[in-house]
Design an enzyme around this catalytic site. Structure first.
Site, PDB file in Angstrom:
ATOM      1  N   HIS A 346       4.374  15.994   8.029  1.00 50.85           N
ATOM      2  CA  HIS A 346       4.755  14.611   7.729  1.00 50.85           C
ATOM      3  C   HIS A 346       5.858  14.079   8.636  1.00 50.85           C
ATOM      4  CE1 HIS A 346       2.522  13.721   4.001  1.00 50.85           C
ATOM      5  NE2 HIS A 346       2.626  15.008   3.744  1.00 50.85           N
ATOM      6  N   LYS A 534      12.354   0.977   1.531  1.00 48.96           N
ATOM      7  CA  LYS A 534      11.944   2.322   1.914  1.00 48.96           C
ATOM      8  C   LYS A 534      13.189   3.214   1.946  1.00 48.96           C
ATOM      9  CE  LYS A 534      10.199   0.652   5.713  1.00 48.96           C
ATOM     10  NZ  LYS A 534       8.877   1.226   5.635  1.00 48.96           N
ATOM     11  N   ARG A 535      12.974   4.478   2.182  1.00 45.62           N
ATOM     12  CA  ARG A 535      14.091   5.409   2.309  1.00 45.62           C
ATOM     13  C   ARG A 535      15.025   4.953   3.424  1.00 45.62           C
ATOM     14  NH1 ARG A 535      14.072  10.383   5.240  1.00 45.62           N
ATOM     15  NH2 ARG A 535      11.858  10.015   5.692  1.00 45.62           N
ATOM     16  N   LYS A 540      14.246   4.515  10.642  1.00 43.99           N
ATOM     17  CA  LYS A 540      13.537   3.389  10.016  1.00 43.99           C
ATOM     18  C   LYS A 540      14.185   2.051  10.367  1.00 43.99           C
ATOM     19  CE  LYS A 540      11.780   6.249   6.230  1.00 43.99           C
ATOM     20  NZ  LYS A 540      10.321   6.128   6.411  1.00 43.99           N
ATOM     21  N   THR A 642       3.565   4.420   4.098  1.00 41.35           N
ATOM     22  CA  THR A 642       2.645   3.965   3.052  1.00 41.35           C
ATOM     23  C   THR A 642       3.108   2.625   2.487  1.00 41.35           C
ATOM     24  OG1 THR A 642       3.833   5.356   1.443  1.00 41.35           O
ATOM     25  CG2 THR A 642       1.781   6.236   2.370  1.00 41.35           C
ATOM     26  N   LYS A 646       0.965  -0.756   1.114  1.00 37.27           N
ATOM     27  CA  LYS A 646       1.153  -1.433  -0.177  1.00 37.27           C
ATOM     28  C   LYS A 646       1.439  -2.914   0.017  1.00 37.27           C
ATOM     29  CE  LYS A 646       3.161   2.891  -1.734  1.00 37.27           C
ATOM     30  NZ  LYS A 646       4.429   3.644  -1.752  1.00 37.27           N
TER      31      LYS A 646
END
Length: 804
Positions: A346, A534-535, A540, A642, A646
């Site tokens: 991952h 998100k995290r 990110k 993901t 969504k």
């Protein structure tokens, strides 16, 4: 169970009175929630038992999904929906003066995960059951999950998440299936005839107690199992202070991801990982032998999937069981083991590929270390045969090297299949992170692009949009989500687009109310809802987002008349407790929000919102209301994502880099219905390999960036002093590892394009509709069907016709 609301009401009232010894008027909302939950679980139990019995009788192959995370969220409404009784229950409760949403509020989020990894695992379990496939999950029952996030003066504080304070109605404790897991001690080797016998002596045992949760399939009779293990004190005597032992034992299943910046934390995390796999494998083998009876056939009848490297110790643990308990030879044990396991990677971040120091690993897990050492010796010998004299090559591929045990190497060597989770991710693994392994065993490597369960993220989270879709194209899309592409003929149907706009506006108004209630901030529901949830991690690039917001603010302050459509920027994220830098970014977001939200000159143009304690149930409110989906990771760093799926499924339009599944989203929707910017993965990797990037040049030559970075430390932001020096240092002194400054100008330009597109309402609605219509491909049903047929070798065995 009940065919109408009157039958439900009678059963509900009787259950409440019997369960709590009080009349309905005397009952609390919590009493009512527990009554309903227990009723539904008991109803599920018949199908649950029948499913397990069916698997036992048919003796078909089963898969077990081992994951350190399962981010389930709330499951009451999901179970009612999957059972087909949502409307009956809702109407029956309404007749009694109870709103189903009141009971949903009582249910705690089962926060047994941190982000995409855990939510993916939960979506996969949903799809396994809904497709009628024999697949189960194995995880840890963390007493406090990750943590409950509180924001105080802009700083993240971590509090225990007491999600089990009032019990958990969906779980069933099965103490009779408990197993003992050993740590520490020593291994004694004796020779019996021609065989060596190994005994683990003086071990400190921990009892693993299983709690089973039903995983209900949609509109079928399949109920699979998620088994969560709780660490409890063992009845075996221990050679240490009993209270100290008790505390150490309970810590194993207390928190997800304890801080591992010191040896004590590393030991605890390694304990968690072995605890999970040792308990799960004993349970899996016991169940298998009850059905089949021949341990030598294990790999033909059982597949065990390792979700990232955390459960990789399952490989040597199975070897230990076969060697020590069933007395099979090494070669035979290895053939069975390597035929049983498959592994999903991952991450492309080398620092995220787990490595455990030998000085910690060896004393904690002495027999497991011996087995890994032997695996390493044999594997290196195999490599020597292929690459004679190439010591550096062999050392790079070794399982044990440089004083550490390399878990990703263990997972690759011990599995028959290795997959990435988006096409570009898999190619990066083959070309860079696992290049040598790919060259050695190319047949192992394959791609399985992630997916999300549309039943949770559309049918449940956005019933208004779901109803509009069903009214327009029928309900086949619920069973075959790619049928959502039948919405495409409505791209130029102004009446349909108007309905789509009404649905989105309703969700935005609902979220605006939540923000007012939770944050005390009044926002404009007609503004662009620009969302990054998100995290929190540097790659990110929440930092790029907030720097852009600072740029917009500066622009508006310089020219209040500039053309700018109002925007509400919405963040939701948790930073790992030991991740100091990520916490600084949270503080920066709040400091910028404080500055902007209290400036009357821009209050009608920009608002910045940070939603505290981001979790599944909060995501279900934010995602349907989103206009812009921020997927802005540094290209090559996000394995898949993901959240992008969504948000797309709910009609948000992506602003993103060509990273992870964004690439495949662009292929589905077309280049005109997504906003792509920034460096490509190849460009990023070229900079990383060859150099040539100097962030200081951007600081000196881009006056916008210079002003923003100076504002982080010149008193422009309220009450922060030198708070953001670590961020400034990362951008300038440490040469901006994630290319925030390099991508800034491209990001500014693409955001301007997105804002302009939004102002053309018909164009934007068509973009939104195309994203919805093409999102069916990203259903986890498609992903699981690929896993089932191409890796696991399992097939539909349900008692009734299931989704396919």
């Amino acid at each position: 169970m009940f065919s109408n609301k009157d039958e439900f009401k009678l059963a509900f009232l009787k259950k409440l009175e019997m369960g709590f010894g009080k009349t309905f008027p005397e009952s609390t909302v919590r009493d009512q929630y527990h009554t309903l939950g227990n009723m539904i679980r008991e109803f599920i139990s018949t199908d649950w038992i029948n499913t397990n019995e069916h698997y036992r009788l048919t003796k078909q192959k089963q898969v077990y999904y081992l994951s350190i995370e399962f981010l389930l969220g709330k499951v009451l409404s999901q179970n009612l929906m999957n059972l087909g009784i949502y409307t009956i229950v809702q109407e029956g409760l309404s007749d009694l003066g109870i709103g189903l949403e009141q009971l949903e509020e009582i249910e705690p989020d089962a926060g047994l995960g941190n982000g995409g990894l855990g939510r993916l695992a939960a979506c996969f379990l949903d799809s396994l059951s809904s497709l009628g496939l024999p697949g189960h999950g194995c995880g840890i029952r963390y007493r406090h999950g990750l943590f409950e996030q509180k924001i105080m003066n802009g700083y993240q504080l971590e509090l225990p998440d007491h999600w089990l304070r009032h019990g958990h109605v969906w779980e069933v404790r099965k103490e009779d299936l408990s197993v003992e897991v050993p740590f520490w001690g020593r291994v004694e080797c004796t020779k019996t005839g021609e065989n060596l016998e190994f005994k683990h002596l003086d071990a400190e045992y921990v009892t693993a107690v299983p709690y089973d949760l039903p995983v209900v399939g949609y509109n079928n009779s399949t109920v699979n199992t998620l088994r969560l293990w709780s660490a409890e004190v063992s009845p075996y005597p221990v050679n240490k202070d009993i209270m100290h032992y008790k505390r150490e034992t309970e810590m194993i299943s207390e928190f997800l991801y304890p801080d591992d910046t010191h040896d004590e934390g590393k030991i605890l995390r390694l304990k968690q990982q072995y605890f999970l796999v040792a308990a799960s494998l004993r349970s899996i083998i016991r169940s298998y032998l009850n059905r089949k009876g021949d341990i030598k056939q294990l790999s033909k009848d059982i597949c065990i999937h390792i979700n990232d490297t955390h459960p990789a110790l399952a490989i040597p643990e199975l070897m230990r069981i076969l060697l020590d308990e069933y007395r099979l030879g090494w070669e035979e044990s290895w053939e069975i083991t390597r035929g049983t396991f498959c592994y999903t990677n991952h991450t492309t971040l080398s620092e995220a590929l787990e490595k455990w120091p030998i000085h910690i690993f060896k004393p904690l897990l002495p027999r497991i270390y011996m087995i890994i050492e032997e695996m390493n010796e044999r594997y290196c010998h195999e490599l020597w045969e292929k690459f004679p004299g190439e010591w550096d090559h062999i050392q790079e591929m070794a399982i044990i090297a440089d004083g550490v045990v390399k878990m990703a190497h263990l997972a690759v060597v011990g599995s028959f299949s290795v997959n990435g989770v988006a096409r570009i991710h898999t190619e990066i693994l083959k070309d860079r992170e696992m290049k040598l392994f790919y060259q050695h065993s190319p047949e192992k490597f394959n791609n399985k692009t992630n997916g999300i369960t549309h039943r949770r993220w559309l049918l449940k989270a956005n019933p208004e949009l779901s109803s509009l879709i069903t009214d327009t194209i029928g309900n086949d899309w619920v069973y075959q989500p790619e049928q959502m592409k039948n919405l495409l003929p409505y791209m130029n149907d102004s009446a349909f687009l108007d309905q789509l706009a009404v649905v989105k506006q309703k969700k935005k108004e609902q979220l605006a109310k939540r923000i007012l209630d939770q944050n005390g901030l009044l926002i404009d529901p007609t503004s662009i809802f620009d969302v990054q949830v998100k995290r929190l991690h540097a790659y990110k690039r929440q930092l790029l987002n907030i720097i852009h917001i600072m740029h917009l603010y500066n622009r508006l302050k310089e020219d209040a008349s500039c053309d700018f459509y109002p925007r509400t920027f919405i963040f939701g994220a948790k930073a790992s407790p030991g991740y100091y830098y990520a916490k600084k970014i949270i503080k920066l977001i709040h400091s910028v929000a404080e500055k902007i939200n209290h400036d009357p000159a821009v209050k009608e143009r920009i608002k910045v919102v940070f939603m505290e304690n981001y979790r599944v149930s909060l995501a279900e409110e934010i995602i349907p209301a989103s206009d812009i989906s921020e997927q802005i990771s540094t290209a090559s760093k996000e394995a898949s994502g993901t959240g992008n799926m969504k948000l797309m499924m709910n009609g948000a339009v992506t602003v993103g880099t060509l990273d992870g599944a964004n690439i495949e989203i662009r292929e589905k929707v077309g280049a005109d219905d997504i906003f792509i910017f920034g460096l490509s993965a190849k460009e990023v990797m070229k900079f990383e390999q060859e150099g040539g990037y100097n962030s200081m040049e951007y600081y000196y030559h881009d006056k916008r960036l210079q002003e923003i970075i100076n504002q982080m430390r010149n008193g422009f932001l309220p009450d922060v002093a030198d708070e953001f020096e670590p961020i400034v240092d990362s951008l300038l002194t440490e040469n901006d590892q994630y290319f925030v400054m390099r991508d800034f100008d491209s990001y500014v330009n693409i955001q301007q394009q997105a804002g302009s597109a939004f102002e053309n309402r018909q164009k934007w609605l068509r973009m939104s509709l195309r994203n919805i219509a093409m999102s069916g491909y990203f259903s986890s049903d498609r992903t699981i069907e690929e896993y089932a047929s191409q890796i696991w070798g399992i097939s539909n065995t349900s008692l009734e016709t299931s989704i396919n």
